[in-house]
Design a protein around this motif. Sequence first.
Motif, mmCIF file in Angstrom:
data_model
loop_
_atom_site.group_PDB
_atom_site.id
_atom_site.type_symbol
_atom_site.label_atom_id
_atom_site.label_comp_id
_atom_site.label_asym_id
_atom_site.label_seq_id
_atom_site.Cartn_x
_atom_site.Cartn_y
_atom_site.Cartn_z
ATOM 1 N N LYS A 22 -6.197 -1.397 9.343
ATOM 2 C CA LYS A 22 -6.847 -0.270 8.347
ATOM 3 C C LYS A 22 -7.916 -1.118 7.392
ATOM 4 O O LYS A 22 -7.445 -2.112 6.832
ATOM 5 C CB LYS A 22 -5.868 0.459 7.702
ATOM 6 C CG LYS A 22 -4.989 1.514 8.481
ATOM 7 C CD LYS A 22 -4.354 2.451 7.630
ATOM 8 C CE LYS A 22 -4.044 3.931 8.551
ATOM 9 N NZ LYS A 22 -3.152 3.353 9.792
ATOM 10 N N ILE B 258 -9.975 5.833 3.755
ATOM 11 C CA ILE B 258 -9.288 4.942 4.704
ATOM 12 C C ILE B 258 -10.020 4.923 6.135
ATOM 13 O O ILE B 258 -10.579 5.927 6.672
ATOM 14 C CB ILE B 258 -8.102 5.440 4.907
ATOM 15 C CG1 ILE B 258 -7.040 5.821 3.709
ATOM 16 C CG2 ILE B 258 -7.181 4.563 6.126
ATOM 17 C CD1 ILE B 258 -5.757 6.341 3.790
ATOM 18 N N MET C 101 -1.357 6.935 -2.867
ATOM 19 C CA MET C 101 -2.879 6.621 -2.714
ATOM 20 C C MET C 101 -3.156 5.242 -3.712
ATOM 21 O O MET C 101 -4.471 5.209 -4.230
ATOM 22 C CB MET C 101 -3.995 7.558 -2.766
ATOM 23 C CG MET C 101 -4.131 8.509 -1.660
ATOM 24 S SD MET C 101 -4.308 7.784 -0.029
ATOM 25 C CE MET C 101 -6.045 7.987 -0.119
ATOM 26 N N PHE D 274 -9.592 -0.049 3.759
ATOM 27 C CA PHE D 274 -9.494 0.804 2.686
ATOM 28 C C PHE D 274 -10.558 0.755 1.641
ATOM 29 O O PHE D 274 -11.139 -0.520 1.377
ATOM 30 C CB PHE D 274 -8.259 0.794 1.723
ATOM 31 C CG PHE D 274 -7.051 0.677 2.644
ATOM 32 C CD1 PHE D 274 -6.520 1.978 2.809
ATOM 33 C CD2 PHE D 274 -6.392 -0.264 3.077
ATOM 34 C CE1 PHE D 274 -5.252 2.215 3.478
ATOM 35 C CE2 PHE D 274 -5.158 0.044 3.967
ATOM 36 C CZ PHE D 274 -4.814 1.064 4.195
ATOM 37 N N LEU E 11 0.785 5.069 0.448
ATOM 38 C CA LEU E 11 -0.056 6.026 0.843
ATOM 39 C C LEU E 11 0.125 7.476 0.266
ATOM 40 O O LEU E 11 -0.886 8.348 0.315
ATOM 41 C CB LEU E 11 -0.243 6.158 2.469
ATOM 42 C CG LEU E 11 -1.202 4.958 3.043
ATOM 43 C CD1 LEU E 11 -0.817 5.222 4.609
ATOM 44 C CD2 LEU E 11 -2.302 4.976 2.700
ATOM 45 N N LYS E 12 1.213 7.504 -0.271
ATOM 46 C CA LYS E 12 1.809 8.901 -0.860
ATOM 47 C C LYS E 12 0.641 8.924 -2.466
ATOM 48 O O LYS E 12 0.224 10.028 -2.612
ATOM 49 C CB LYS E 12 3.063 8.979 -1.185
ATOM 50 C CG LYS E 12 3.994 9.710 -0.172
ATOM 51 C CD LYS E 12 5.386 10.061 -0.670
ATOM 52 C CE LYS E 12 6.446 10.343 0.484
ATOM 53 N NZ LYS E 12 7.489 10.032 0.320
ATOM 54 N N ILE F 108 0.915 -1.038 -0.127
ATOM 55 C CA ILE F 108 0.033 -0.089 -0.084
ATOM 56 C C ILE F 108 0.783 1.112 -0.058
ATOM 57 O O ILE F 108 1.860 1.417 0.803
ATOM 58 C CB ILE F 108 -0.911 0.109 1.320
ATOM 59 C CG1 ILE F 108 -2.129 -1.178 1.022
ATOM 60 C CG2 ILE F 108 -1.668 1.347 1.312
ATOM 61 C CD1 ILE F 108 -2.830 -1.584 2.031
#
Lengths: 245, 245
Positions: free
Chosen positions: A46, A69, A15, A48, A12-13, A10
Motif C-alpha cells: 500500500k 490509499i 485513518m 498512502f 485504518l479506522k 497504521i
Amino acid sequence: MPNLFYSNLIDLKRMMAEFDEHEVRHMLVLRMKPGDFLRFTDGDGKIFSGVLTEIDRKKLTSKAKIQGIESYRRRQERSLGLCIPHSRWSRMKFAIEKSVELGADLLITCRMDRSNFEVGERKIKLFVRNVIKQCETPFFPKVLNFNNLAELLDWCDENVTTLVYLSKDGVSPRKLLDSVNGGNVVLLAGPEGGFSFNELQKLLERSRGMNLGFRTLRFETALLTALIILSYEMNLLWGFEKIEG
Amino acid sequence: MPNLFYSNLIDLKRMMAEFDEHEVRHMLVLRMKPGDFLRFTDGDGKIFSGVLTEIDRKKLTSKAKIQGIESYRRRQERSLGLCIPHSRWSRMKFAIEKSVELGADLLITCRMDRSNFEVGERKIKLFVRNVIKQCETPFFPKVLNFNNLAELLDWCDENVTTLVYLSKDGVSPRKLLDSVNGGNVVLLAGPEGGFSFNELQKLLERSRGMNLGFRTLRFETALLTALIILSYEMNLLWGFEKIEG
C-alpha cells in the motif's frame, strides 16, 4: 532524496499513521512541519498519501492523517531471494542496493567462516529501508541475518524450496531451473576467499551448485549476475501494478 | 592490488617489453626493482611472464625480459558492447567496473543532451585499464568516447549490427533477440533524466527499443541488467580459455 516514507503503525479506522525515530529524523532533515503533504508505504503493497499533523523533535515522533490509499500487487507469484556474506561494507552495500532495486523478495545476510568483516544487523536494515524509499516500491523485502551457515541452512530447510550456491563446479542456470519445479529460490555466494571446506561440505548435501562461467567475478558481481539471470528466467523482473485506489 | 601489468610495446624478436608512465608509477608504488618477476598482458589475448630489467623513476620508463607466453582465446564469436552516458562519476565507474568484469567487448561513453556531468576521456581510459588489470583478463575491451548521440550513431552505422536502447516502450529481451540474426550488439541507456526528445527521435529511426520491466531502475542498474540478460541469451558469459603456452 527519498520521496516515500515508511510507517509500521497504521490505524485504518482513525485513518492515522505514526512514524518511528528514523523516519522523523528524515522529516526533520527535510524541514517538514505540520500541514505538509507526504506519501508513505506500509511495505506490504500500500502507498498512502496524507498530511503531517504533528512532529515532535524531542521525542522524535510524528503523525499523519491519511487522505488516500493506493494498493499494489506483485506481477508474479514466485519469489527469489539472495544471501549476502558479511564482508566489506562497500561491497555488501552494492549487493543490497542493486538487489532491492531489482525486486528481490528476501535479503539474507550471513557471517561465513571466511568473512573478514562483520556489519551490524541494525545498519543493514536501515540501509535496506533507505534504498526501498529511494526505489519507491510499496513492497519491502524480508530482511534476515544469520551468524553462520548452519543457522542459515536450518532456516532454509523450513522456508526455502531450492537453495542455490554459486560454484565453478555447478550446472548452468538453465539446467538448474529445468530441474526446479516452482517454489521459491534463494541464491548464496561465498565471501572474498570463498566458502570454507566445512561450509562446502554442508552445501553439497543441502543445496544446488550453479556456475555462471569461467570469468573471475567479485562475489557481489556474481550474486547480482545470478539474481538477474534467475529473475529473467523465472519471469520476475516485471515489478508491481496498481489494483485499486 | 593488480597482479597483471599492461604493455603496448612488445618486441617478440628480442623478447623485450616496455611499459608506459602509468604502469611504471604502479611498479614504483609496489617498490619493484630490476630482477623482480612480473606478469603482463598485451590486452589482445596474451599473458607474458618475465623479469624487470630496468626501471627509471625519473623518465618513468621500464623494461622487462619476456620469459614465458600464454595465449588465450575467447569462448565465443559474437560480441556485445555498451554505451554509458556521461553522468556522475560514481555511477559511471560502477557501470564500467561491472561491465569490464562481465567481459563486455566494447565500452563507449557518450555525452547526452541531459548529461549533467562530464568525465574526461583520459580518466575513463585509465580507470578501464585498472579494472582490467584487477580482473586479470588478457582481453581489453575497445574504449571509445563520443561528444553527442549523432556522432555515436554515425559510428554505429558502420560498426554495429544492432543498436539497442532501453525504454519502457520497447520489446522484451527475448523478442528482441529473436529478430536479431548474429552480428554484434551495443546497448545504450539515457542518463539520469532520460533521453531528450531530439535524441529519442533519432533512436526511434536508427535503433531498437528493449524493455526490462516496470520497475524504476537507475540507469547503471538498467544497463547492467540488460548486459547480463543479453550476455546470457547470447551465450557470452563463458569467458576465455588457454590455447597454448
